[in-house]
Every structure is written in C-alpha cells, then in structure tokens.
Design a protein around this motif. Structure first.
Motif, PDB file in Angstrom:
ATOM      1  N   THR A   1       7.006 -17.524  14.660  1.00 38.79           N
ATOM      2  CA  THR A   1       6.954 -16.133  14.225  1.00 38.79           C
ATOM      3  C   THR A   1       7.515 -16.024  12.813  1.00 38.79           C
ATOM      4  OG1 THR A   1       7.158 -15.271  16.477  1.00 38.79           O
ATOM      5  CG2 THR A   1       7.741 -13.781  14.685  1.00 38.79           C
ATOM      6  N   VAL A   2       6.776 -15.332  11.942  1.00 38.28           N
ATOM      7  CA  VAL A   2       7.146 -15.200  10.530  1.00 38.28           C
ATOM      8  C   VAL A   2       7.150 -13.722  10.151  1.00 38.28           C
ATOM      9  CG1 VAL A   2       6.491 -15.757   8.154  1.00 38.28           C
ATOM     10  CG2 VAL A   2       6.159 -17.454   9.965  1.00 38.28           C
ATOM     11  N   GLU A   3       8.117 -13.305   9.334  1.00 37.74           N
ATOM     12  CA  GLU A   3       8.145 -11.936   8.823  1.00 37.74           C
ATOM     13  C   GLU A   3       7.240 -11.831   7.603  1.00 37.74           C
ATOM     14  OE1 GLU A   3      12.208 -10.804   8.094  1.00 37.74           O
ATOM     15  OE2 GLU A   3      12.325  -9.877  10.069  1.00 37.74           O
ATOM     16  N   LEU A   4       6.426 -10.772   7.579  1.00 33.76           N
ATOM     17  CA  LEU A   4       5.457 -10.566   6.499  1.00 33.76           C
ATOM     18  C   LEU A   4       5.455  -9.103   6.069  1.00 33.76           C
ATOM     19  CD1 LEU A   4       2.406 -12.420   8.119  1.00 33.76           C
ATOM     20  CD2 LEU A   4       3.823 -13.329   6.272  1.00 33.76           C
ATOM     21  N   VAL A   5       4.936  -8.875   4.852  1.00 36.98           N
ATOM     22  CA  VAL A   5       4.598  -7.532   4.387  1.00 36.98           C
ATOM     23  C   VAL A   5       3.103  -7.517   4.152  1.00 36.98           C
ATOM     24  CG1 VAL A   5       4.910  -5.794   2.591  1.00 36.98           C
ATOM     25  CG2 VAL A   5       6.861  -7.191   3.323  1.00 36.98           C
ATOM     26  N   ALA A   6       2.406  -6.560   4.765  1.00 41.76           N
ATOM     27  CA  ALA A   6       0.950  -6.487   4.643  1.00 41.76           C
ATOM     28  C   ALA A   6       0.545  -5.312   3.763  1.00 41.76           C
ATOM     29  CB  ALA A   6       0.313  -6.357   6.023  1.00 41.76           C
ATOM     30  N   PHE A   7      -0.529  -5.500   3.001  1.00 42.88           N
ATOM     31  CA  PHE A   7      -1.052  -4.467   2.115  1.00 42.88           C
ATOM     32  C   PHE A   7      -2.545  -4.284   2.382  1.00 42.88           C
ATOM     33  CE2 PHE A   7       2.447  -6.494  -0.142  1.00 42.88           C
ATOM     34  CZ  PHE A   7       3.182  -5.422  -0.613  1.00 42.88           C
ATOM     35  N   VAL A   8      -2.992  -3.024   2.381  1.00 37.54           N
ATOM     36  CA  VAL A   8      -4.409  -2.688   2.417  1.00 37.54           C
ATOM     37  C   VAL A   8      -4.667  -1.830   1.190  1.00 37.54           C
ATOM     38  CG1 VAL A   8      -6.284  -1.599   3.691  1.00 37.54           C
ATOM     39  CG2 VAL A   8      -4.443  -2.765   4.938  1.00 37.54           C
ATOM     40  N   LEU A   9      -5.392  -2.369   0.220  1.00 34.84           N
ATOM     41  CA  LEU A   9      -5.515  -1.744  -1.099  1.00 34.84           C
ATOM     42  C   LEU A   9      -6.988  -1.499  -1.437  1.00 34.84           C
ATOM     43  CD1 LEU A   9      -3.203  -4.363  -2.829  1.00 34.84           C
ATOM     44  CD2 LEU A   9      -2.467  -2.116  -2.020  1.00 34.84           C
ATOM     45  N   VAL A  10      -7.316  -0.283  -1.842  1.00 30.57           N
ATOM     46  CA  VAL A  10      -8.662   0.022  -2.327  1.00 30.57           C
ATOM     47  C   VAL A  10      -8.573   0.160  -3.845  1.00 30.57           C
ATOM     48  CG1 VAL A  10     -10.564   1.673  -2.314  1.00 30.57           C
ATOM     49  CG2 VAL A  10      -9.349   1.151  -0.183  1.00 30.57           C
ATOM     50  N   VAL A  11      -9.324  -0.696  -4.538  1.00 26.82           N
ATOM     51  CA  VAL A  11      -9.236  -0.771  -5.997  1.00 26.82           C
ATOM     52  C   VAL A  11     -10.608  -0.463  -6.591  1.00 26.82           C
ATOM     53  CG1 VAL A  11      -8.593  -2.221  -7.959  1.00 26.82           C
ATOM     54  CG2 VAL A  11      -7.455  -2.536  -5.749  1.00 26.82           C
ATOM     55  N   GLY A  12     -10.625   0.446  -7.552  1.00 26.83           N
ATOM     56  CA  GLY A  12     -11.874   0.862  -8.175  1.00 26.83           C
ATOM     57  C   GLY A  12     -12.474  -0.222  -9.044  1.00 26.83           C
ATOM     58  N   PRO A  13     -13.748  -0.081  -9.407  1.00 30.55           N
ATOM     59  CA  PRO A  13     -14.420  -1.081 -10.242  1.00 30.55           C
ATOM     60  C   PRO A  13     -13.757  -1.221 -11.602  1.00 30.55           C
ATOM     61  CG  PRO A  13     -15.755   0.909 -10.031  1.00 30.55           C
ATOM     62  CD  PRO A  13     -14.635   1.042  -9.060  1.00 30.55           C
ATOM     63  N   GLY A  14     -13.549  -2.485 -12.033  1.00 29.28           N
ATOM     64  CA  GLY A  14     -12.964  -2.746 -13.338  1.00 29.28           C
ATOM     65  C   GLY A  14     -11.497  -2.375 -13.441  1.00 29.28           C
ATOM     66  N   GLN A  15     -10.788  -2.320 -12.315  1.00 30.91           N
ATOM     67  CA  GLN A  15      -9.401  -1.891 -12.329  1.00 30.91           C
ATOM     68  C   GLN A  15      -8.448  -3.030 -11.946  1.00 30.91           C
ATOM     69  OE1 GLN A  15      -8.252   1.509 -13.072  1.00 30.91           O
ATOM     70  NE2 GLN A  15     -10.307   1.367 -13.931  1.00 30.91           N
ATOM     71  N   VAL A  16      -7.221  -2.927 -12.470  1.00 26.73           N
ATOM     72  CA  VAL A  16      -6.137  -3.834 -12.114  1.00 26.73           C
ATOM     73  C   VAL A  16      -5.048  -2.998 -11.444  1.00 26.73           C
ATOM     74  CG1 VAL A  16      -4.359  -5.406 -12.971  1.00 26.73           C
ATOM     75  CG2 VAL A  16      -6.605  -5.342 -14.081  1.00 26.73           C
ATOM     76  N   MET A  17      -4.498  -3.483 -10.335  1.00 24.02           N
ATOM     77  CA  MET A  17      -3.424  -2.772  -9.645  1.00 24.02           C
ATOM     78  C   MET A  17      -2.227  -3.702  -9.481  1.00 24.02           C
ATOM     79  SD  MET A  17      -3.328  -1.017  -5.828  1.00 24.02           S
ATOM     80  CE  MET A  17      -4.548   0.220  -6.251  1.00 24.02           C
TER      81      MET A  17
END
Length: 204
Positions: free
Chosen positions: A69-85
C-alpha cells in the motif's frame, strides 16, 4: 497554479506532455494539441506535493497486487488546447530523472461525440431490480436501498472523459455485499482475481 500558451515545438525539440522543473520542482502538464485534453496523474505522497500557498495536498492510498500500500495524490485536470498548467510543487522529489508519476492522457471529444445518446421512449424504457443487497437483508427490504453512489453518470472523476463509461454508476459497498442478477439470464463470465484498489491512475 498558472496557465500559458504552449507550442508543439521549440525549434526541433518536441515538448513533453508532463514535466518537472529540476530547480523549483514544479510539476506541469502541457497540451500541445488543438483539442481539450484530460490529464489523469498520480504522484507519490513521498514527493510532498504542495499547492500554490505551499500547503501539503491531501493524500489517499493505493494497494497493489503484491499487497503493498502506497500513499498517493491524484489529479484530474482538463487543459485547453495550446495551454500549460502548473499543477503543484514536489519539494520531496530529490532527483527529477527518477520521478515515478503515473499518467493517462485522454483527448476530450466534443460532448456531442463523447456522450452516447439513448433515444428511448418512455414506453420502451426498461426497469430492473437494484443489483446490490446485504447478506442479512431480504431482496425487497428497504435497508437494501441505501448504498452510497460515489460517482454518477458523467461524473467528473473519470466517467466524463470516456464515452464507454459516461453513463456508468459507481456504488460504495462493503465486502460481502451480494451482487444479484437484474433479470433472468445466463452467467457468461465471473472474475474474482482483482486485488488492487485505490487512487493510482492505473486503476481508474
């Protein structure tokens, strides 16, 4: 933390989909396409992911087939065209070249193409028995009506991104819950070998 324009190429160098700055340890995602993309990421909590105000981000767990068992942080990211986040900082990551970040990247089609349509009239609609029940309750007992729906149709965790799962429903149920047939039929396949769980993107 921020967004900016991304070009598909810098000279002859192709930009990666995911990057970590070796100096300030900022994790970023880059959408170099002309359509929206969804980035699913899971980052080890040992890297100490922090937000814009340097606060530690909440972690969950994932359990693998070997029982670890490992501790994690999960992300669900919607990124627009030509974008950096810029997603977060990873001050606990010592060597960027050794980073273990699991990812799945999905091109988001327009809703009309992504969401399956069902044009069924009310006279053609079918109704089924609820498929879950507690072992110590009768099938038609009111107690069996209470199972927490953790993600509904079009849910913004995973269902929204895939046409094959858009109308899916997720329910939280304790071990031992009975899974019943919703109507008469023949069982074609049974699987009981899944032993993984948690928020690793590989399990989504």
């Amino acid at each position: 933390e921020g967004e900016g324009d991304a070009e598909a190429k810098t000279g002859e160098v192709l930009l990666p989909d995911i990057s970590v700055d070796p100096d300030d340890k900022v994790l970023s995602v880059l959408n170099t396409t002309k359509t929206e993309r969804c980035f699913f990421l899971s980052v080890p909590a040992a890297y100490q992911p922090t937000g814009k105000r340097r606060q530690r981000l909440s972690a969950g767990t994932a359990t693998y087939a070997d029982g670890k068992t490992v501790e994690l942080v999960a992300f669900v990211l919607v990124v627009g065209p030509g974008q950096v986040m810029d997603v977060c900082r990873l001050p606990g990551l010592r060597r960027v070249s050794k980073a273990e970040i699991h990812s799945d990247i999905v091109d988001l089609l327009p809703p009309s193409e992504r969401i399956p349509s069902h044009s069924t009239s009310s006279s053609e609609a079918k109704y089924f028995h609820f498929p879950l029940s507690k072992p110590d309750e009768k099938l038609d007992s009111a107690a069996n009506a209470y199972f927490f729906c953790s993600q509904a149709s079009g849910g913004l965790l995973t269902h929204f991104a895939h046409g094959s799962t858009y109308h899916a429903l997720d329910f939280d149920a304790p071990v031992g819950t009975l899974v019943r047939a919703i109507e008469k039929g023949i069982v074609e396949e049974v699987r009981d070998d899944e032993s993984v769980s948690g928020i690793d993107i590989e399990f989504f």
